[in-house]
Design a protein around this motif. Structure first.
Motif, PDB file in Angstrom:
ATOM      1  N   MET A   1     -11.491 -36.610-135.235  1.00 53.29           N
ATOM      2  CA  MET A   1     -10.877 -37.930-136.266  1.00 53.29           C
ATOM      3  C   MET A   1      -9.228 -36.932-135.759  1.00 53.29           C
ATOM      4  SD  MET A   1     -12.051 -40.535-136.615  1.00 53.29           S
ATOM      5  CE  MET A   1     -11.711 -41.411-138.055  1.00 53.29           C
ATOM      6  N   LEU A   2      -8.493 -37.541-136.524  1.00 54.57           N
ATOM      7  CA  LEU A   2      -7.054 -36.685-136.156  1.00 54.57           C
ATOM      8  C   LEU A   2      -7.192 -35.616-137.176  1.00 54.57           C
ATOM      9  CD1 LEU A   2      -4.404 -37.164-135.489  1.00 54.57           C
ATOM     10  CD2 LEU A   2      -4.011 -38.569-137.875  1.00 54.57           C
ATOM     11  N   ASP A   3      -6.476 -34.161-136.369  1.00 54.58           N
ATOM     12  CA  ASP A   3      -6.751 -32.982-137.211  1.00 54.58           C
ATOM     13  C   ASP A   3      -5.312 -32.728-138.048  1.00 54.58           C
ATOM     14  OD1 ASP A   3      -7.051 -30.516-138.607  1.00 54.58           O
ATOM     15  OD2 ASP A   3      -6.882 -29.465-136.552  1.00 54.58           O
ATOM     16  N   LYS A   4      -6.183 -33.655-139.858  1.00 59.02           N
ATOM     17  CA  LYS A   4      -5.522 -33.598-140.806  1.00 59.02           C
ATOM     18  C   LYS A   4      -4.151 -32.125-141.442  1.00 59.02           C
ATOM     19  CE  LYS A   4      -3.839 -38.140-141.200  1.00 59.02           C
ATOM     20  NZ  LYS A   4      -2.375 -38.831-141.139  1.00 59.02           N
ATOM     21  N   SER A   5      -5.417 -31.167-140.580  1.00 59.64           N
ATOM     22  CA  SER A   5      -5.064 -30.076-141.457  1.00 59.64           C
ATOM     23  C   SER A   5      -3.635 -29.656-140.609  1.00 59.64           C
ATOM     24  CB  SER A   5      -6.829 -28.608-141.081  1.00 59.64           C
ATOM     25  OG  SER A   5      -5.976 -28.943-139.616  1.00 59.64           O
ATOM     26  N   ARG A   6      -3.536 -30.331-139.486  1.00 62.48           N
ATOM     27  CA  ARG A   6      -1.951 -29.539-139.039  1.00 62.48           C
ATOM     28  C   ARG A   6      -1.311 -30.919-139.030  1.00 62.48           C
ATOM     29  NH1 ARG A   6      -2.546 -25.931-134.379  1.00 62.48           N
ATOM     30  NH2 ARG A   6       0.009 -25.986-135.339  1.00 62.48           N
ATOM     31  N   SER A   7      -1.406 -31.441-139.800  1.00 65.91           N
ATOM     32  CA  SER A   7      -0.368 -32.575-140.574  1.00 65.91           C
ATOM     33  C   SER A   7       0.844 -32.585-140.001  1.00 65.91           C
ATOM     34  CB  SER A   7      -0.355 -32.765-142.165  1.00 65.91           C
ATOM     35  OG  SER A   7       0.207 -32.204-142.503  1.00 65.91           O
ATOM     36  N   ASP A   8       1.453 -31.024-140.043  1.00 63.53           N
ATOM     37  CA  ASP A   8       2.908 -30.555-139.894  1.00 63.53           C
ATOM     38  C   ASP A   8       3.264 -31.046-138.221  1.00 63.53           C
ATOM     39  OD1 ASP A   8       1.403 -28.630-138.729  1.00 63.53           O
ATOM     40  OD2 ASP A   8       2.589 -27.753-137.716  1.00 63.53           O
ATOM     41  N   ARG A   9       2.184 -31.012-137.637  1.00 64.32           N
ATOM     42  CA  ARG A   9       2.727 -31.882-135.642  1.00 64.32           C
ATOM     43  C   ARG A   9       2.943 -33.306-135.993  1.00 64.32           C
ATOM     44  NH1 ARG A   9      -2.754 -30.102-133.026  1.00 64.32           N
ATOM     45  NH2 ARG A   9      -2.534 -27.569-132.147  1.00 64.32           N
ATOM     46  N   PHE A  10       2.322 -34.039-136.899  1.00 60.34           N
ATOM     47  CA  PHE A  10       2.786 -35.691-137.462  1.00 60.34           C
ATOM     48  C   PHE A  10       3.424 -35.844-138.306  1.00 60.34           C
ATOM     49  CE2 PHE A  10      -1.993 -34.484-135.953  1.00 60.34           C
ATOM     50  CZ  PHE A  10      -2.049 -35.364-134.865  1.00 60.34           C
ATOM     51  N   ASP A  11       4.307 -34.758-138.560  1.00 66.81           N
ATOM     52  CA  ASP A  11       5.523 -34.940-139.580  1.00 66.81           C
ATOM     53  C   ASP A  11       6.637 -36.369-139.147  1.00 66.81           C
ATOM     54  OD1 ASP A  11       4.406 -33.757-141.796  1.00 66.81           O
ATOM     55  OD2 ASP A  11       5.118 -31.693-141.551  1.00 66.81           O
ATOM     56  N   ALA A  12       7.094 -36.511-137.981  1.00 63.46           N
ATOM     57  CA  ALA A  12       7.523 -37.127-137.709  1.00 63.46           C
ATOM     58  C   ALA A  12       7.230 -38.498-137.288  1.00 63.46           C
ATOM     59  CB  ALA A  12       8.635 -36.426-136.264  1.00 63.46           C
ATOM     60  N   TRP A  13       5.716 -38.254-137.018  1.00 67.20           N
ATOM     61  CA  TRP A  13       5.540 -40.091-136.584  1.00 67.20           C
ATOM     62  C   TRP A  13       5.711 -40.279-138.022  1.00 67.20           C
ATOM     63  CZ3 TRP A  13       0.150 -40.033-134.080  1.00 67.20           C
ATOM     64  CH2 TRP A  13      -0.018 -38.994-132.736  1.00 67.20           C
ATOM     65  N   PRO A  14       5.669 -42.001-138.433  1.00 68.54           N
ATOM     66  CA  PRO A  14       5.924 -42.853-139.174  1.00 68.54           C
ATOM     67  C   PRO A  14       4.260 -43.149-139.288  1.00 68.54           C
ATOM     68  CG  PRO A  14       7.112 -43.940-137.175  1.00 68.54           C
ATOM     69  CD  PRO A  14       6.259 -43.456-137.277  1.00 68.54           C
ATOM     70  N   GLU A  15       4.248 -43.197-140.725  1.00 62.32           N
ATOM     71  CA  GLU A  15       3.290 -43.564-141.452  1.00 62.32           C
ATOM     72  C   GLU A  15       1.567 -44.497-140.410  1.00 62.32           C
ATOM     73  OE1 GLU A  15      -0.095 -42.763-143.841  1.00 62.32           O
ATOM     74  OE2 GLU A  15       1.933 -41.809-143.749  1.00 62.32           O
ATOM     75  N   THR A  16       3.075 -45.780-140.460  1.00 62.17           N
ATOM     76  CA  THR A  16       1.909 -46.369-139.635  1.00 62.17           C
ATOM     77  C   THR A  16       1.712 -45.831-138.003  1.00 62.17           C
ATOM     78  OG1 THR A  16       4.355 -47.264-138.590  1.00 62.17           O
ATOM     79  CG2 THR A  16       3.174 -48.224-140.985  1.00 62.17           C
ATOM     80  N   LEU A  17       1.960 -45.177-137.838  1.00 64.57           N
ATOM     81  CA  LEU A  17       1.646 -44.935-136.325  1.00 64.57           C
ATOM     82  C   LEU A  17       0.438 -43.770-136.732  1.00 64.57           C
ATOM     83  CD1 LEU A  17       4.609 -43.758-133.813  1.00 64.57           C
ATOM     84  CD2 LEU A  17       2.883 -45.882-133.947  1.00 64.57           C
ATOM     85  N   TYR A  77       0.088 -38.873-128.727  1.00 63.89           N
ATOM     86  CA  TYR A  77      -0.992 -38.361-128.295  1.00 63.89           C
ATOM     87  C   TYR A  77      -1.871 -37.756-129.903  1.00 63.89           C
ATOM     88  CZ  TYR A  77      -0.188 -38.716-123.560  1.00 63.89           C
ATOM     89  OH  TYR A  77       0.561 -39.160-122.053  1.00 63.89           O
ATOM     90  N   HIS A  78      -2.847 -37.207-129.071  1.00 57.83           N
ATOM     91  CA  HIS A  78      -3.777 -36.758-131.013  1.00 57.83           C
ATOM     92  C   HIS A  78      -3.752 -35.667-131.145  1.00 57.83           C
ATOM     93  CE1 HIS A  78      -6.818 -35.574-127.749  1.00 57.83           C
ATOM     94  NE2 HIS A  78      -7.564 -34.973-128.489  1.00 57.83           N
ATOM     95  N   ASP A  79      -2.911 -34.694-130.165  1.00 61.07           N
ATOM     96  CA  ASP A  79      -2.760 -33.771-130.476  1.00 61.07           C
ATOM     97  C   ASP A  79      -1.289 -33.515-131.247  1.00 61.07           C
ATOM     98  OD1 ASP A  79      -0.839 -34.778-128.375  1.00 61.07           O
ATOM     99  OD2 ASP A  79      -2.035 -32.377-127.281  1.00 61.07           O
ATOM    100  N   GLY A  80      -0.478 -33.994-131.439  1.00 62.64           N
ATOM    101  CA  GLY A  80       0.527 -34.580-132.326  1.00 62.64           C
ATOM    102  C   GLY A  80       2.043 -34.566-131.636  1.00 62.64           C
ATOM    103  N   SER A  81       1.754 -34.294-129.866  1.00 64.32           N
ATOM    104  CA  SER A  81       2.421 -34.497-129.185  1.00 64.32           C
ATOM    105  C   SER A  81       3.293 -35.613-128.525  1.00 64.32           C
ATOM    106  CB  SER A  81       1.973 -33.533-127.420  1.00 64.32           C
ATOM    107  OG  SER A  81       1.186 -34.362-127.008  1.00 64.32           O
ATOM    108  N   VAL A  82       4.662 -36.189-128.089  1.00 62.53           N
ATOM    109  CA  VAL A  82       5.021 -37.613-127.957  1.00 62.53           C
ATOM    110  C   VAL A  82       5.375 -36.803-126.282  1.00 62.53           C
ATOM    111  CG1 VAL A  82       6.954 -38.862-128.709  1.00 62.53           C
ATOM    112  CG2 VAL A  82       5.518 -37.797-130.339  1.00 62.53           C
ATOM    113  N   ARG A  83       5.408 -37.776-125.499  1.00 62.37           N
ATOM    114  CA  ARG A  83       5.669 -37.706-124.256  1.00 62.37           C
ATOM    115  C   ARG A  83       6.513 -39.176-123.685  1.00 62.37           C
ATOM    116  NH1 ARG A  83       0.091 -35.636-122.897  1.00 62.37           N
ATOM    117  NH2 ARG A  83      -0.259 -33.304-123.786  1.00 62.37           N
ATOM    118  N   ASP A  84       7.923 -38.927-123.015  1.00 63.08           N
ATOM    119  CA  ASP A  84       7.930 -40.099-122.440  1.00 63.08           C
ATOM    120  C   ASP A  84       8.137 -39.936-120.734  1.00 63.08           C
ATOM    121  OD1 ASP A  84       9.860 -40.651-124.753  1.00 63.08           O
ATOM    122  OD2 ASP A  84      11.160 -39.284-124.553  1.00 63.08           O
ATOM    123  N   THR A  85       7.958 -40.754-120.554  1.00 60.78           N
ATOM    124  CA  THR A  85       8.260 -40.460-118.677  1.00 60.78           C
ATOM    125  C   THR A  85       8.482 -41.648-118.519  1.00 60.78           C
ATOM    126  OG1 THR A  85       5.826 -40.017-119.294  1.00 60.78           O
ATOM    127  CG2 THR A  85       5.504 -40.978-117.506  1.00 60.78           C
TER     128      THR A  85
END
Length: 124
Positions: A1-17, A77-85
């Motif tokens: 599952m999503l690693d909430k212990s590393r929540s800093d990776r997801f701080d910029a994501w909207p709660e809906t995502l 991505y599930h590791d918190g990264s965001v990529r533009d292509t």
């Protein structure tokens, strides 16, 4: 599952995502339409209009995709990264996933043209 212990990776994501990735953690529907399936492979089509987004889904099979025209996308991505292509017609990318390997991501069309992909999964 999503690693909430590393929540800093997801701080910029909207709660809906953040909620959607958790809810779709096991969603293996990697396209908008399953075009063909045999004992050894699945062929998916994915069509996204400008501004449209495919929900989070899980890749756990070796696969490749080809895009049929130019365009742009953004994936979370599930590791918190965001990529533009940026794509050009015919771009193809191969992914070799071993036993137990996977990744989860979404796909948003951030360009001005439709994005159309053909994805072929090789069933384990």
């Amino acid at each position: 599952m999503l690693d909430k212990s590393r929540s800093d990776r997801f701080d910029a994501w909207p709660e809906t995502l953040q909620q959607e990735i958790t809810e779709n953690w096991t969603n293996c529907r990697v396209g908008s339409h399953l075009a063909s399936e045999t004992e050894t492979l699945r062929i998916w089509h994915l069509h996204l209009q400008p501004g449209e987004r495919a929900p989070f889904h899980r890749h756990e099979e070796t696969y490749f995709w080809t895009v049929t025209g130019p365009g742009k996308s953004r994936s979370h991505y599930h590791d918190g990264s965001v990529r533009d292509t940026v794509y050009t017609a015919g771009d193809t990318r191969h992914f070799q996933l071993g036993a137990g390997e996977f990744f989860v991501h979404d796909l948003e069309n951030t360009g001005t043209t439709p994005l159309v992909f053909v994805t072929v999964e090789f069933k384990s």
